[in-house]
Scaffold this active site. Structure first.
Site, PDB file in Angstrom:
ATOM      1  N   VAL A  56       0.814  -1.213   0.000  1.00 38.86           N
ATOM      2  CA  VAL A  56       0.000   0.000   0.000  1.00 38.86           C
ATOM      3  C   VAL A  56       0.849   1.265   0.000  1.00 38.86           C
ATOM      4  O   VAL A  56       0.321   2.369  -0.203  1.00 38.86           O
ATOM      5  CB  VAL A  56      -0.991   0.021   1.190  1.00 38.86           C
ATOM      6  CG1 VAL A  56      -1.986  -1.125   1.089  1.00 38.86           C
ATOM      7  CG2 VAL A  56      -0.258   0.015   2.524  1.00 38.86           C
TER       8      VAL A  56
ATOM      9  N   ASN B  74      -7.422  -1.759   5.890  1.00 41.06           N
ATOM     10  CA  ASN B  74      -7.056  -2.451   7.119  1.00 41.06           C
ATOM     11  C   ASN B  74      -5.548  -2.569   7.332  1.00 41.06           C
ATOM     12  O   ASN B  74      -5.101  -2.776   8.460  1.00 41.06           O
ATOM     13  CB  ASN B  74      -7.687  -3.855   7.108  1.00 41.06           C
ATOM     14  CG  ASN B  74      -7.232  -4.710   8.262  1.00 41.06           C
ATOM     15  OD1 ASN B  74      -7.644  -4.515   9.399  1.00 41.06           O
ATOM     16  ND2 ASN B  74      -6.354  -5.675   7.986  1.00 41.06           N
TER      17      ASN B  74
ATOM     18  N   SER C 239      -8.056   2.777  15.534  1.00 44.39           N
ATOM     19  CA  SER C 239      -7.647   2.094  16.768  1.00 44.39           C
ATOM     20  C   SER C 239      -8.100   2.939  17.953  1.00 44.39           C
ATOM     21  O   SER C 239      -8.397   4.133  17.806  1.00 44.39           O
ATOM     22  CB  SER C 239      -6.117   1.942  16.786  1.00 44.39           C
ATOM     23  OG  SER C 239      -5.640   1.561  18.065  1.00 44.39           O
TER      24      SER C 239
ATOM     25  N   TYR D  50       2.346   5.553  15.447  1.00 39.85           N
ATOM     26  CA  TYR D  50       1.122   4.774  15.266  1.00 39.85           C
ATOM     27  C   TYR D  50      -0.094   5.584  15.727  1.00 39.85           C
ATOM     28  O   TYR D  50      -1.113   5.663  15.022  1.00 39.85           O
ATOM     29  CB  TYR D  50       1.223   3.468  16.053  1.00 39.85           C
ATOM     30  CG  TYR D  50       0.063   2.523  15.895  1.00 39.85           C
ATOM     31  CD1 TYR D  50       0.026   1.616  14.849  1.00 39.85           C
ATOM     32  CD2 TYR D  50      -0.996   2.524  16.802  1.00 39.85           C
ATOM     33  CE1 TYR D  50      -1.037   0.724  14.703  1.00 39.85           C
ATOM     34  CE2 TYR D  50      -2.061   1.654  16.665  1.00 39.85           C
ATOM     35  CZ  TYR D  50      -2.080   0.756  15.620  1.00 39.85           C
ATOM     36  OH  TYR D  50      -3.142  -0.115  15.479  1.00 39.85           O
ATOM     37  N   ALA D  51       0.022   6.201  16.909  1.00 40.61           N
ATOM     38  CA  ALA D  51      -1.086   6.991  17.443  1.00 40.61           C
ATOM     39  C   ALA D  51      -1.424   8.156  16.522  1.00 40.61           C
ATOM     40  O   ALA D  51      -2.602   8.439  16.255  1.00 40.61           O
ATOM     41  CB  ALA D  51      -0.744   7.491  18.849  1.00 40.61           C
TER      42      ALA D  51
ATOM     43  N   LYS E 156      -3.262   6.861  13.471  1.00 42.16           N
ATOM     44  CA  LYS E 156      -4.631   6.437  13.763  1.00 42.16           C
ATOM     45  C   LYS E 156      -5.540   7.611  14.104  1.00 42.16           C
ATOM     46  O   LYS E 156      -6.748   7.584  13.811  1.00 42.16           O
ATOM     47  CB  LYS E 156      -4.623   5.410  14.893  1.00 42.16           C
ATOM     48  CG  LYS E 156      -3.943   4.090  14.518  1.00 42.16           C
ATOM     49  CD  LYS E 156      -4.570   3.431  13.295  1.00 42.16           C
ATOM     50  CE  LYS E 156      -4.007   2.052  13.022  1.00 42.16           C
ATOM     51  NZ  LYS E 156      -4.631   1.399  11.843  1.00 42.16           N
TER      52      LYS E 156
ATOM     53  N   ILE F  60      -7.288  -6.706  20.781  1.00 44.25           N
ATOM     54  CA  ILE F  60      -7.837  -7.796  19.977  1.00 44.25           C
ATOM     55  C   ILE F  60      -6.781  -8.882  19.843  1.00 44.25           C
ATOM     56  O   ILE F  60      -5.593  -8.601  19.717  1.00 44.25           O
ATOM     57  CB  ILE F  60      -8.251  -7.297  18.575  1.00 44.25           C
ATOM     58  CG1 ILE F  60      -9.171  -6.075  18.675  1.00 44.25           C
ATOM     59  CG2 ILE F  60      -8.924  -8.412  17.777  1.00 44.25           C
ATOM     60  CD1 ILE F  60     -10.510  -6.326  19.318  1.00 44.25           C
TER      61      ILE F  60
END
Length: 263
Positions: free
Chosen positions: A74, A100, A154, A167-168, A171, A200
């Protein structure tokens, strides 16, 4: 005045075509399985082509033949255009896009690799989302019941944990992108929503010892357990139903109540 007649709304995605990224494992894999079982045509994509094909084989073994698999990086804009074209050629259209694909790499801002992780996080988990949406747009606009876009964010989109800044940020950006696209694409009948999973049971969390996961869940999650990828997949499915045509711009938590306890 008499009540208007009850309107029956479809809860079926049978015959729809879905493109799912990061589908070789975890939530993407669960979503591919569920959508295929619900009668959709599914294009399983992943950076790992063997993993994507394995999932497609699992789906075929379960009796669903309308599935194909392809490698997809991607981070490559040309690969994004190619996979959208290949999906449309294979199945005759594109109705549902599930963004995703993602990854997690931990680093403190003082570490030299932070810059690389920052760049890759935004490229793979945010910029790629808008590129896929824009590449898919001409086909989503032609979807009979209105195109559906679901971006996987997330609980990190609502906060941050130590050494997980890139990452934060990505998201958080996914939630903003979702809202912006919902506003811009609403006139075309296209809905765009985000799902924000909490803890998860996915390969990303497999490095955490079971006792630590159990301790975290009992302390921080009202339902006192980790969620299943299939539970996220079912929420994704719900947002893609024709009956969900009046839900857009939302970021829906699938977190066992984590945010209401820790908010």
């Amino acid at each position: 005045m008499a009540n208007p007649p009850y309107q029956e709304l479809s809860r079926s995605i049978a015959g729809k075509t879905a493109l799912i990224t990061g589908a070789a494992r975890g939530m993407g894999r669960a979503t591919a399985h569920l959508f295929a079982r619900e009668g959709a045509n599914v294009m399983v994509t992943d950076l790992n082509p063997e993993g994507a094909e394995k999932v497609a084989e699992e789906i075929r073994a379960a009796g669903c033949s309308a599935v194909d698999a392809s490698e997809l990086d991607v981070a490559d804009p040309q690969a994004i255009k190619a996979i959208v074209a290949a999906t449309v050629e294979r199945f005759g259209g594109l109705d549902i896009l599930i963004n995703n694909a993602g990854f997690v790499r931990i680093a403190h801002p003082s570490e030299p690799e932070y810059e690389e992780i920052w760049r890759d996080s935004l490229n793979i988990m945010l910029t790629a989302h808008q590129r896929l949406i824009r590449a898919s747009l001409p086909h989503l606009q032609q979807s009979q019941d209105g195109g559906r876009i679901v971006n996987i964010s997330s609980t990190e989109g609502y906060g941050a944990t130590p050494q997980n800044g890139p990452y934060a940020v990505a998201k958080h950006g996914v939630i903003g992108l979702t809202r912006a696209m919902a506003v811009d694409l609403g006139r075309d009948g296209i809905t765009c929503n985000a799902i924000c999973p909490g803890a998860i049971e996915t390969p990303i969390h497999s490095v955490i010892p079971p006792e630590e996961k159990a301790r975290f869940a009992k302390r921080r999650v009202p339902l006192r357990r980790y969620g299943l990828p299939e539970e996220v997949a079912h929420m994704t499915l719900s947002l893609c139903l024709p009956a969900a045509s009046y839900i857009t711009g939302e970021a829906i938590l699938v977190d066992g109540g984590w945010r209401i306890k820790n908010g």
